[in-house]
Write an enzyme that holds these catalytic residues in place. Structure first.
Site, PDB file in Angstrom:
ATOM      1  N   GLU A   1       0.839  -1.206   0.000  1.00  0.00           N
ATOM      2  CA  GLU A   1       0.000   0.000   0.000  1.00  0.00           C
ATOM      3  C   GLU A   1       0.875   1.258   0.000  1.00  0.00           C
ATOM      4  O   GLU A   1       1.846   1.352   0.738  1.00  0.00           O
ATOM      5  CB  GLU A   1      -0.904  -0.006   1.241  1.00  0.00           C
TER       6      GLU A   1
ATOM      7  N   THR B   1       3.047   2.247  -2.134  1.00  0.00           N
ATOM      8  CA  THR B   1       4.395   2.104  -2.687  1.00  0.00           C
ATOM      9  C   THR B   1       4.410   2.166  -4.202  1.00  0.00           C
ATOM     10  O   THR B   1       5.481   2.260  -4.789  1.00  0.00           O
ATOM     11  CB  THR B   1       5.043   0.781  -2.241  1.00  0.00           C
TER      12      THR B   1
ATOM     13  N   GLY C   1     -16.391   4.304  -4.370  1.00  0.00           N
ATOM     14  CA  GLY C   1     -15.987   4.868  -3.094  1.00  0.00           C
ATOM     15  C   GLY C   1     -15.692   3.854  -2.015  1.00  0.00           C
ATOM     16  O   GLY C   1     -15.674   4.188  -0.836  1.00  0.00           O
TER      17      GLY C   1
ATOM     18  N   GLY D   1     -12.870   1.752  -2.088  1.00  0.00           N
ATOM     19  CA  GLY D   1     -11.476   1.345  -2.086  1.00  0.00           C
ATOM     20  C   GLY D   1     -11.189   0.137  -2.948  1.00  0.00           C
ATOM     21  O   GLY D   1     -10.164  -0.523  -2.762  1.00  0.00           O
TER      22      GLY D   1
ATOM     23  N   SER E   1     -11.133   0.265  -6.390  1.00  0.00           N
ATOM     24  CA  SER E   1     -10.636   0.742  -7.681  1.00  0.00           C
ATOM     25  C   SER E   1     -11.694   0.728  -8.771  1.00  0.00           C
ATOM     26  O   SER E   1     -11.462   0.265  -9.892  1.00  0.00           O
ATOM     27  CB  SER E   1      -9.407  -0.069  -8.117  1.00  0.00           C
TER      28      SER E   1
ATOM     29  N   GLU F   1      -6.365   9.416 -15.429  1.00  0.00           N
ATOM     30  CA  GLU F   1      -6.791   9.735 -14.069  1.00  0.00           C
ATOM     31  C   GLU F   1      -5.943  10.845 -13.451  1.00  0.00           C
ATOM     32  O   GLU F   1      -6.456  11.705 -12.737  1.00  0.00           O
ATOM     33  CB  GLU F   1      -6.768   8.489 -13.184  1.00  0.00           C
TER      34      GLU F   1
ATOM     35  N   ASP G   1      -3.556   0.186  -9.518  1.00  0.00           N
ATOM     36  CA  ASP G   1      -4.958  -0.124  -9.790  1.00  0.00           C
ATOM     37  C   ASP G   1      -5.191  -0.416 -11.269  1.00  0.00           C
ATOM     38  O   ASP G   1      -5.865  -1.385 -11.629  1.00  0.00           O
ATOM     39  CB  ASP G   1      -5.847   1.034  -9.351  1.00  0.00           C
TER      40      ASP G   1
END
Length: 251
Positions: free
Chosen positions: A26, A28, A110, A112, A114, A148, A160
């Site tokens: 997470e 990284t 919303g 988490g 993706s 994005e 993601d």
């Protein structure tokens, strides 16, 4: 309702992409680190057709039809992501004249998981088929991230989009975000079940709520996470490899 009912013609292309949960790494992926996401068996499906000078889209989940010219900027709605991928393609030299999309998704927003990456990748793969674009799945992931970050304005890493474009359900995508080397590693049945249960459990906000917006993995500012995360993650992996693999560089 479907594409034909909304736009009066049949779709010319269709594609889908999954949501994901992350098993390792997470925060990284924007620090040239290692990550280990696994796709979920919940997908976003996008049907597409040709259009000129605009992007038009209907969301089955939101029950919304929106359209804007190609030159439009982001306005904070779901159409931003679709305009963003068309913008990214045109920036990369692919003369996409526009598109119509019909979107339906099993990936809650919303939460988490993706949902935005799933939408971007599915739309790009539908456009790849529609306009016969010479794009690899890796290039699709890179364009999705560009959309994005540079169009929508979310400062995110690449994990993601890579999971949505290159991952396989029932496997974990081991990704080196510095070199973009990747490998789909088999997950034991119990681990796959755990990740799918985690992704659909009550630990996540319900679809349609905003109670998970804070879980979005955004790139920190200059005073944020140190860049040593890559070495820390690799050291952790070598010291404590998951039981289904010997870990990168340890065999």
């Amino acid at each position: 309702m479907g594409y034909q009912e909304v736009f009066g013609v049949l779709p010319e292309a269709s594609a889908k992409a999954p949501g994901r949960v992350n098993l390792l790494g997470e925060h990284t992926d924007y620090q040239e680190g290692y990550v280990l996401p696994t796709p979920l068996p919940y997908v976003t499906q996008v049907e597409a057709g040709r259009a000129e000078g605009k992007v038009e889209a209907y969301s089955e989940n939101l029950k919304e039809l929106r359209a804007r010219p190609l030159q439009s900027g982001p306005q904070g709605d779901f159409l931003d992501y679709l305009l963003g991928v068309v913008w990214a393609l045109r920036e990369a030299g692919h003369p996409v004249p526009g598109a119509r999309f019909y979107v339906k998704s099993q990936v809650p927003m919303g939460a988490g998981l993706s949902s935005s990456a799933a939408l971007e990748v599915a739309a790009l793969k539908a456009l790849r088929a529609l306009y016969r674009l010479p794009l690899s799945d890796l290039e699709v992931a890179l364009l999705a991230q560009k959309a994005e970050v540079a169009y929508v304005g979310v400062r995110c890493g690449l994990m993601d989009q890579m999971a949505a474009s290159l991952g396989e359900v029932g496997k974990a995508l081991f990704l080196d975000t510095k070199t973009l080397a990747y490998e789909n590693l088999p997950l034991p049945r119990e681990a796959a079940w755990w990740s799918w249960t985690w992704g659909s459990s009550g630990a996540w906000p319900r679809p349609g709520t905003t109670k998970g917006a804070g879980r979005r993995r955004k790139r920190p500012g200059a005073s944020g996470w140190p860049r040593s995360a890559r070495s820390r993650t690799f050291a952790w992996w070598k010291a404590c490899p998951p039981p289904w693999t010997s870990g990168p560089g340890t065999s």
